[in-house]
Design an enzyme around this catalytic site. Structure first.
Site, mmCIF file in Angstrom:
data_model
loop_
_atom_site.group_PDB
_atom_site.id
_atom_site.type_symbol
_atom_site.label_atom_id
_atom_site.label_comp_id
_atom_site.label_asym_id
_atom_site.label_seq_id
_atom_site.Cartn_x
_atom_site.Cartn_y
_atom_site.Cartn_z
ATOM 1 N N HIS A 215 7.900 8.739 4.167
ATOM 2 C CA HIS A 215 9.279 8.393 4.522
ATOM 3 C C HIS A 215 10.261 8.899 3.477
ATOM 4 O O HIS A 215 10.001 8.825 2.287
ATOM 5 C CB HIS A 215 9.452 6.890 4.780
ATOM 6 C CG HIS A 215 9.347 5.994 3.585
ATOM 7 N ND1 HIS A 215 10.432 5.636 2.811
ATOM 8 C CD2 HIS A 215 8.294 5.353 3.029
ATOM 9 C CE1 HIS A 215 10.058 4.814 1.852
ATOM 10 N NE2 HIS A 215 8.753 4.632 1.959
ATOM 11 N N ASP A 234 9.481 5.209 -4.464
ATOM 12 C CA ASP A 234 9.423 4.789 -3.047
ATOM 13 C C ASP A 234 10.622 5.367 -2.297
ATOM 14 O O ASP A 234 11.655 4.745 -2.227
ATOM 15 C CB ASP A 234 9.419 3.256 -2.999
ATOM 16 C CG ASP A 234 9.191 2.720 -1.601
ATOM 17 O OD1 ASP A 234 8.845 3.502 -0.703
ATOM 18 O OD2 ASP A 234 9.377 1.505 -1.409
ATOM 19 N N GLU A 267 11.966 4.025 7.517
ATOM 20 C CA GLU A 267 10.703 3.295 7.298
ATOM 21 C C GLU A 267 10.979 1.918 6.722
ATOM 22 O O GLU A 267 10.357 0.918 7.099
ATOM 23 C CB GLU A 267 9.797 4.105 6.352
ATOM 24 C CG GLU A 267 8.397 3.531 6.163
ATOM 25 C CD GLU A 267 8.256 2.557 4.996
ATOM 26 O OE1 GLU A 267 7.190 1.963 4.837
ATOM 27 O OE2 GLU A 267 9.232 2.369 4.234
ATOM 28 N N GLU A 268 11.928 1.875 5.791
ATOM 29 C CA GLU A 268 12.208 0.620 5.074
ATOM 30 C C GLU A 268 12.826 -0.442 5.976
ATOM 31 O O GLU A 268 12.902 -1.609 5.598
ATOM 32 C CB GLU A 268 13.139 0.896 3.875
ATOM 33 C CG GLU A 268 12.588 1.891 2.860
ATOM 34 C CD GLU A 268 11.469 1.304 1.995
ATOM 35 O OE1 GLU A 268 10.953 0.225 2.317
ATOM 36 O OE2 GLU A 268 11.118 1.964 0.998
ATOM 37 N N ASP A 295 3.147 7.618 0.507
ATOM 38 C CA ASP A 295 4.228 6.678 0.232
ATOM 39 C C ASP A 295 3.948 6.020 -1.115
ATOM 40 O O ASP A 295 3.105 5.133 -1.198
ATOM 41 C CB ASP A 295 4.301 5.630 1.357
ATOM 42 C CG ASP A 295 5.468 4.666 1.169
ATOM 43 O OD1 ASP A 295 6.230 4.824 0.203
ATOM 44 O OD2 ASP A 295 5.608 3.748 2.016
ATOM 45 N N HIS A 372 12.570 -0.755 -4.461
ATOM 46 C CA HIS A 372 13.615 -1.471 -3.700
ATOM 47 C C HIS A 372 14.711 -2.032 -4.601
ATOM 48 O O HIS A 372 15.412 -2.961 -4.206
ATOM 49 C CB HIS A 372 13.025 -2.594 -2.833
ATOM 50 C CG HIS A 372 11.988 -2.128 -1.856
ATOM 51 N ND1 HIS A 372 11.328 -2.958 -0.990
ATOM 52 C CD2 HIS A 372 11.515 -0.889 -1.590
ATOM 53 C CE1 HIS A 372 10.483 -2.270 -0.251
ATOM 54 N NE2 HIS A 372 10.583 -1.001 -0.613
HETATM 55 N N1 BES Z 1 6.232 1.887 0.006
HETATM 56 C C1 BES Z 1 6.361 0.621 0.612
HETATM 57 C C2 BES Z 1 5.038 -0.041 0.924
HETATM 58 C C3 BES Z 1 4.262 -0.559 -0.228
HETATM 59 C C4 BES Z 1 4.864 -1.257 -1.257
HETATM 60 C C5 BES Z 1 2.901 -0.394 -0.250
HETATM 61 C C6 BES Z 1 4.111 -1.747 -2.314
HETATM 62 C C7 BES Z 1 2.140 -0.888 -1.276
HETATM 63 C C8 BES Z 1 2.749 -1.579 -2.328
HETATM 64 C C9 BES Z 1 7.130 0.761 1.922
HETATM 65 O O1 BES Z 1 8.171 1.668 1.834
HETATM 66 C C10 BES Z 1 7.725 -0.582 2.257
HETATM 67 O O2 BES Z 1 8.506 -1.081 1.519
HETATM 68 N N2 BES Z 1 7.293 -1.151 3.365
HETATM 69 C C11 BES Z 1 7.766 -2.425 3.763
HETATM 70 C C12 BES Z 1 7.253 -2.784 5.126
HETATM 71 C C13 BES Z 1 7.965 -2.104 6.252
HETATM 72 C C14 BES Z 1 7.283 -2.447 7.562
HETATM 73 C C15 BES Z 1 9.432 -2.489 6.279
HETATM 74 C C16 BES Z 1 7.265 -3.496 2.804
HETATM 75 O O3 BES Z 1 6.179 -3.372 2.269
HETATM 76 O O4 BES Z 1 7.998 -4.455 2.635
HETATM 77 ZN ZN ZN Z 2 9.494 0.489 0.237
#
Ligand code: BES
Ligand code: ZN
Length: 410
Positions: A215, A234, A267-268, A295, A372
């Site tokens: 993403h 990220d 994605e976020e 990612d 984030h």
């Molecule tokens: N890169 C993250 C996912 C992540 C974070 C994997 C920390 C492993 C460790 C991804 O961009 C993300 O933030 N995903 C969201 C979920 C999505 C369905 C909104 C999350 O993890 O909150």
């Molecule tokens: Zn993220």
């Protein structure tokens, strides 16, 4: 078959709504989340699959916030996967969604149980030489550039500024391509942000597709304060890995299969871009043989060249493939781990039944805690040698898997 699936799922007879005070009913969302989190928070679980420890619930904004707070405490990010898109588009309801997910897990498990010969990749000189071209300096330059946009969020006032600039940059790079290509932006209905796609067309079996993706968007989820979202780790890092992989792959001979590289939108905000794309591909019956998701690749939380391989929402065959590719070419250490929920775009492809792989910067609990926030920038801990390993994975998939007839056996 149906009975086996049903046996996995225990449906709770009561409706979630009965437990939800009226005041909270505003903007409820269907979600999948870690069963332990849902239970700990007393959120009604409408359906569950104990094997994958995932529960289905309909949650109010308040519940979403509680899940988020809880998963932050235990070192996760959002802690749940938003299913709104599936509900609206497919009208599937939770039975349909969990049923589908259970079927896919069943398929993955079939492979786990089958006595297939262990995978091994034979060393190929062209691939070995291509891997020496991966440049840490290039990766640093791409991450520096991408993280210098104030935000790449799909909710930004100008959600496509970086997408347009990236397209221009890729176009000038592709002018040198030895492989026939197409580049396009993909419009979405769930967000104004667009995804970006580069297609390197295969010579012999162009309908067989190897997807390499990550993403491009970023987010700042901290309360108050500034709203810049540099998203260096990220996911400028995975995005940079893909630019570098493209630079190398397009200078090599045309693969038999088609390679498609995606930089996904939104994605976020709930895997928005990839969810639409994977759904579309399934509807068009496209033959995607493998999906790589990159990612977060910049923070070596478990040590330099220690790669976490996520085992949930991924294909056992591709995880074996990664181990074989690592033995022959990459020489890192692969450690199996889990997100516990559909934490990135691989989950979108997995849900449509396509084999996915997610090699991650570390084990889940050792991953970068500054994502984030405004602090997700290049720091002294950022490790481009570590990150380069993920470009190598993409290059091996582009030169080996896209030149073979290997497929997930069922
Ligand atoms: N890169 C993250 C996912 C992540 C974070 C994997 C920390 C492993 C460790 C991804 O961009 C993300 O933030 N995903 C969201 C979920 C999505 C369905 C909104 C999350 O993890 O909150
Ligand atoms: Zn993220």
């Amino acid at each position: 078959m149906k009975t086996a699936t049903m046996a996995l799922l225990m449906f709770v007879a009561t409706s979630a709504m009965a437990h939800v005070p009226d005041m909270e009913n505003f903007e409820t969302k269907p979600i999948l989340a870690d069963l332990k989190d849902l239970r700990a928070l007393n959120i009604p679980v409408l359906a569950k699959d104990e094997r994958i420890e995932v529960g289905y619930a309909i949650v109010t904004p308040l519940m979403q916030q509680r899940i988020q707070e809880r998963s932050h405490q235990v070192g996760k990010c959002g802690g749940f996967e938003d299913l709104s898109l599936d509900m609206h588009v497919q009208g599937a309801g939770f039975n349909g969604i969990l049923d589908n997910l259970a079927k896919i897990q069943e398929q993955n498990a079939l492979y786990d149980r089958a006595p297939f010969a262990p995978l091994a990749l034979e060393k190929n000189a062209a691939i070995e030489s291509a891997l020496t071209e991966v440049s840490e300096d290039n990766l640093r330059a791409y991450v520096t550039w991408l993280s210098s946009f104030p935000s790449r969020s799909n909710r930004d006032a100008e959600p496509n500024r970086h997408v347009d600039e990236m397209k221009t940059r890729l176009e000038s790079m592709l002018a040198e391509s030895k492989i026939p290509y197409e580049i396009s932006q993909i419009n979405h209905t769930s967000t104004k942000q667009r995804s970006l796609k580069v297609r390197l067309v295969g010579s012999e079996r162009p309908n067989e597709i190897v997807v390499l993706g990550g993403h491009l968007d970023s987010i700042n989820q901290s309360w108050g304060g500034g709203k810049t979202a540099p998203g260096a780790d990220d996911n400028a890092s995975g995005s940079a890995n893909l630019i570098e992989a493209l630079r190398i792959l397009m200078s090599k001979s045309q693969p038999k299969r088609t390679i498609e590289i995606f930089w996904y939108a939104g994605e976020e905000s709930g895997l928005l871009g990839s969810a639409e794309i994977a759904k579309q591909y399934k509807a068009e019956k496209k033959d995607v043989v493998a999906v790589l998701q990159l990612d977060m690749t910049l923070f070596p939380g478990s040590g330099e060249l220690v790669i976490g391989s996520m085992t949930d929402f991924t294909s056992s065959w591709l995880r074996e493939y990664l181990k074989a590719a690592n033995e022959t070419y990459i020489h890192a250490r692969i450690v199996d781990d889990k997100c516990g929920y559909g934490c990135s775009d691989h989950a979108s492809w997995n849900r449509q039944g396509y084999p996915a792989l997610m090699p991650f910067e570390a084990t889940f609990s050792k991953s970068n805690k500054n994502i984030h926030t405004t602090r997700d920038v290049i720091t002294p801990e950022s490790n481009f040698k570590h990150s380069a390993a993920y470009t190598k994975i993409a290059v091996v998939m582009g030169m080996d898997l896209a030149n073979s007839d290997a497929r997930q056996p069922y």
